[in-house]
Design a protein around this motif. Structure first.
Motif, mmCIF file in Angstrom:
data_model
loop_
_atom_site.group_PDB
_atom_site.id
_atom_site.type_symbol
_atom_site.label_atom_id
_atom_site.label_comp_id
_atom_site.label_asym_id
_atom_site.label_seq_id
_atom_site.Cartn_x
_atom_site.Cartn_y
_atom_site.Cartn_z
ATOM 1 N N ASP A 146 -13.466 -7.843 -3.919
ATOM 2 C CA ASP A 146 -11.769 -7.027 -4.706
ATOM 3 C C ASP A 146 -11.281 -7.674 -5.578
ATOM 4 O O ASP A 146 -10.722 -8.517 -5.693
ATOM 5 C CB ASP A 146 -10.507 -7.080 -3.045
ATOM 6 C CG ASP A 146 -10.985 -6.084 -2.071
ATOM 7 O OD1 ASP A 146 -11.832 -5.301 -2.258
ATOM 8 O OD2 ASP A 146 -11.054 -6.738 -1.160
ATOM 9 N N ASN A 174 0.763 -1.492 0.192
ATOM 10 C CA ASN A 174 -0.155 0.021 -0.055
ATOM 11 C C ASN A 174 0.732 1.521 0.000
ATOM 12 O O ASN A 174 0.535 2.142 0.804
ATOM 13 C CB ASN A 174 -1.341 -0.060 1.120
ATOM 14 C CG ASN A 174 -2.173 -0.142 1.052
ATOM 15 O OD1 ASN A 174 -2.647 0.733 -0.368
ATOM 16 N ND2 ASN A 174 -2.571 -0.418 0.932
ATOM 17 N N ASN A 228 -9.711 -5.529 -7.204
ATOM 18 C CA ASN A 228 -7.973 -5.170 -7.525
ATOM 19 C C ASN A 228 -7.513 -4.242 -8.634
ATOM 20 O O ASN A 228 -6.508 -5.046 -9.320
ATOM 21 C CB ASN A 228 -6.237 -6.038 -6.969
ATOM 22 C CG ASN A 228 -7.095 -6.683 -5.902
ATOM 23 O OD1 ASN A 228 -7.919 -5.372 -4.472
ATOM 24 N ND2 ASN A 228 -6.969 -7.728 -4.776
ATOM 25 N N ASP A 255 -9.992 3.227 -7.386
ATOM 26 C CA ASP A 255 -10.489 3.203 -5.685
ATOM 27 C C ASP A 255 -9.256 3.712 -4.863
ATOM 28 O O ASP A 255 -8.611 3.743 -3.811
ATOM 29 C CB ASP A 255 -10.853 2.762 -4.983
ATOM 30 C CG ASP A 255 -12.247 2.650 -6.318
ATOM 31 O OD1 ASP A 255 -13.060 3.505 -6.556
ATOM 32 O OD2 ASP A 255 -12.705 1.405 -5.938
ATOM 33 N N LYS A 267 -6.223 2.549 -4.638
ATOM 34 C CA LYS A 267 -5.991 1.255 -4.165
ATOM 35 C C LYS A 267 -4.557 0.906 -4.702
ATOM 36 O O LYS A 267 -4.538 1.140 -6.271
ATOM 37 C CB LYS A 267 -6.347 -0.173 -3.913
ATOM 38 C CG LYS A 267 -7.697 -0.178 -3.629
ATOM 39 C CD LYS A 267 -8.819 -1.109 -3.144
ATOM 40 C CE LYS A 267 -8.137 -2.621 -3.597
ATOM 41 N NZ LYS A 267 -9.007 -3.600 -3.059
#
Ligand code: FUL
Length: 701
Positions: free
Chosen positions: A626, A595, A628, A683, A685
């Motif tokens: 998710d 992250n 991703n 988002d 991420k």
């Protein structure tokens, strides 16, 4: 008055009271549709046309800096679009008058970024006008997509843009005749050109546009326009771009909660049983994977059986179907899309060819006040204004259809009389076969229209049991059909070693060819898996021997197997499972990344031999909460794992709403090593998943 006159008056009163007016109409229950919404429901099926600068730049989302001069269709013919739509039984066309990059298909007086600065018709053309006229000629309704997000406008994010946006709305609603639907897309805010600022601008969709004011303005100018999408809309997105509604699908929505940001879009597939407003679902989907035309998708038009599924899972599940036909660079609906649409229309026509219940004996265990007005005859009279209703106290009841002789059927269509609200919560279907009753379906909601695909049965009688309803029953139609068998194409998979396995549905058998010719019943019969590690074109079809019907032919082009490929390095410390990205199985995936938004994440693959490639593809993870998803990427090639050349970079536009395979092409190069860099994710991420990575090999030198 003489004696005769009195008698006539008495007779007239007796007639009136004895049938029609003696039994009161059922009262509406819960939210009900407006006149405008009722008309909209009856449209059922209409076209979307995505056509703009993106058509010429080969993008799904323009950044906002593309030159209007790139817009140059050579044979634009809006009448052709209208003809295609009309012949498919569609009732209207919604056009992307402005997509996210801000380019306008009409010569708006508020911007230079429009057709007026394109070479098309020397800047004197107006696509919206041509379409409005074509629609008129073909008896279709016109709808307009005006993207609230504008990645070009310098003022986007500030107050001044709202004035601009409303001015454009005024132009579109004033100058082109009636607009049946105004389409406001949910993608709003993000990075863009913004007049050269090249920055990210985030806005709060619920607040920024002041939707109450904007809607008021729309209704003042054009009260008959139905507004779809964000804001206090009159119809909602179905929650996916695959054109599928939920089996349970309420026309109701807790819109107050939605406008307070408390509703997740995944709830749109079903609506809300306790919604306070009538906000029915509209299912949108493109006939190909992308919304805009891309030549690389010419052979990726959705297969017929998928289109048929879409029809039954949208219109057949109480939603309208908005089917996109991406107009190509010529300005025409592409031949391949037309061919598929014709096939779909033919299937639907054949499926609903002959209604079977109108000639049966119909009865019910309750009829409102035992009145003719609400009798079961109304279910089969093909009149949308009449309906069968039960007494106020009765919310469960059964309708029985008895056939003169055993009748084959496999489709059941039901409609509630929605003027009085959507009520049914559960129902089931029984058939009497050889004297025995059996249940063949247990379902939930109906709404404007519900169509069930059932196993084919030869029934002496059919019974629909309404087992749960919010109030008394008010059903306007029940119809049955016997649709021809649609043989579906086989499933084809190839493993890492190049072994191809083919599976057909049920007892269907399989014929195939490997030499590019069309398979027939004289071709090779499939009996065991095929070894094909080299590049190969497989053409295959299923065949139903009993009925002598074959499926459409499926064509699969495989490149050389990736059997020897190896992930040799990655930004992730642990990349033991990274080979899942090259295992030829799009169901497996690899997740990586930390992250830390400052660190792009990368994966390096050795293809073990030097080949010539002209592009790559990234297949996102498909299932799970998710995904991703990667939004910004870079792609490099090398022949020695030392010197790297960047071949492509950019964004995977619209991947959030439509996570299909992403293909990026470039000028062909020799490569042995490839490096895929994930720069940012959806988002914000920074964890990424990849189901499959591949290259587009080319044999040219
Ligand atoms: C999406 C947009 O972002 C796509 O580009 C497309 O217009 C689709 C219909 O809606 O959300």
């Amino acid at each position: 008055m003489n004696y005769k006159g009195l008698l006539i008056i008495m007779l007239v009163f007796f007639q009136l009271y004895s049938c029609k007016d003696a039994v009161a109409q059922p009262k509406a229950y819960g939210p009900t549709p407006s006149e405008k919404q009722l008309k909209w429901h009856e449209m059922e099926f209409y076209a979307f046309v995505h056509f703009s600068l993106n058509t010429f730049t080969n993008k799904e989302w323009g950044y906002g800096d593309e030159s209007p001069e790139l817009f140059n269709p050579t044979e634009l013919d809006a009448k052709q679009w209208a003809r295609v739509a009309k012949e498919a039984g569609m009732k209207g066309i919604i056009i992307t008058a402005k997509h996210h990059d801000g380019f306008c298909l009409w010569p708006s007086e508020y911007t230079e970024r429009s057709v007026k600065n394109s070479p098309w018709k020397d800047g004197k053309g107006d696509v919206v006008k041509e379409l409005a006229e074509a629609c008129k000629e073909y008896g279709l309704k016109l709808g307009i997509y005006l993207s609230p997000w504008d990645r070009n406008h310098p003022g986007y994010g500030k107050e001044e843009y709202i004035t601009y946006f409303r001015n454009q709305l005024k132009e579109l609603l004033t100058n082109y005749g009636d607009v049946f639907e105004m389409w406001f897309d949910g993608a709003n805010g993000g990075d863009g050109y913004y007049g050269g600022a090249n920055e990210t601008r985030k806005i709060n969709t619920l607040e920024y546009y002041d939707w109450d004011e904007t809607y008021k303005m729309i209704y003042d100018i054009s009260p008959n326009t139905l507004v779809w999408g964000i804001g206090p809309s009159e119809a909602r997105w179905i929650g996916n771009e695959r054109g599928r509604a939920g089996k349970t699908n309420w026309c109701l929505l807790r819109q107050k909660d939605e406008l307070a940001g408390k509703v997740h879009y995944s709830e749109f597939m079903n609506g809300h049983e306790d919604g306070e407003k009538w906000v029915p679902g509209e299912a949108d989907v493109s006939i190909r994977s992308g919304w805009f035309y891309h030549e690389s998708e010419d052979d990726k038009v959705r297969p017929l059986e998928e289109m048929v599924d879409i029809y039954y899972e949208s219109i057949g599940r109480n939603a309208n179907l908005l089917l996109n036909l991406p107009v190509d660079k010529r300005g025409l609906v592409n031949e391949n899309d037309i061919a598929r649409l014709k096939e779909l229309t033919a299937v639907i026509k054949a499926d609903f060819k002959e209604e079977l219940l109108a000639n049966s004996k119909v009865s019910a265990d309750n009829i409102r006040g035992n009145s003719e007005t609400y009798s079961t005859d109304n279910l089969v009279d093909d009149n949308k204004e009449t309906y069968w209703a039960t007494d106020d106290s009765i919310s469960t009841a059964s309708v029985l259809f008895e056939f003169e002789k055993p009748t084959k059927l496999n489709r059941l269509e039901l409609q509630e009389y929605i003027k009085l609200g959507q009520r049914v919560k559960a129902f089931n279907v029984e058939v009497k076969v050889n004297g025995k009753w059996q249940t063949i379906a247990s379902e939930t909601t109906i709404g404007y229209k519900r169509i069930l695909r059932l196993p084919r049965v030869t029934a002496e009688a059919l019974r629909v049991n309404f087992t749960e309803s919010k109030s008394s029953l008010v059903i306007s139609a029940i119809k049955a059909y016997n649709a021809p068998t649609l043989v579906t194409m086989p499933k084809v998979t190839r493993d890492k070693s190049g072994e191809i396995t083919i599976e057909a549905e049920g007892d269907n058998i399989i014929y195939y060819t490997l030499d590019g010719t069309e398979p027939t019943v004289d071709s090779q019969l499939y009996s065991k898996s095929i070894k094909a590690p080299q590049a190969v074109t497989l053409k295959v079809m299923s065949y139903n021997e009993e009925e002598g019907v074959s499926s459409k032919v499926k064509t699969v082009n495989y490149g050389k197997v990736k059997g020897k490929w190896k992930v040799i390095s990655s930004s992730a410390k642990d990349f033991k499972s990274a080979d899942r990205t090259i295992d030829g199985d799009s169901n497996t995936f690899w997740t990586f990344g930390e992250n830390n938004p400052d660190n792009p994440q990368e994966i390096v693959i050795d293809m073990k031999e030097t080949i010539r490639i002209k592009g790559f593809s990234y297949f996102p993870k498909q299932l799970g909460h998710d995904l991703n998803l990667i939004s910004q990427y870079e792609f490099y090639t090398s022949t020695d794992n030392k010197l790297w050349v960047k071949q492509s970079e950019g964004e995977f536009s619209n991947i959030k709403n439509n996570p299909v395979e992403q293909v990026k092409t470039f000028n062909s190069v020799k490569a042995r090593y490839i490096k895929f860099v994930a720069k940012s994710g959806i988002d914000d991420k920074h964890i990424f998943s990849i189901a499959e990575l591949d290259v587009q090999e080319t044999l040219e030198n």
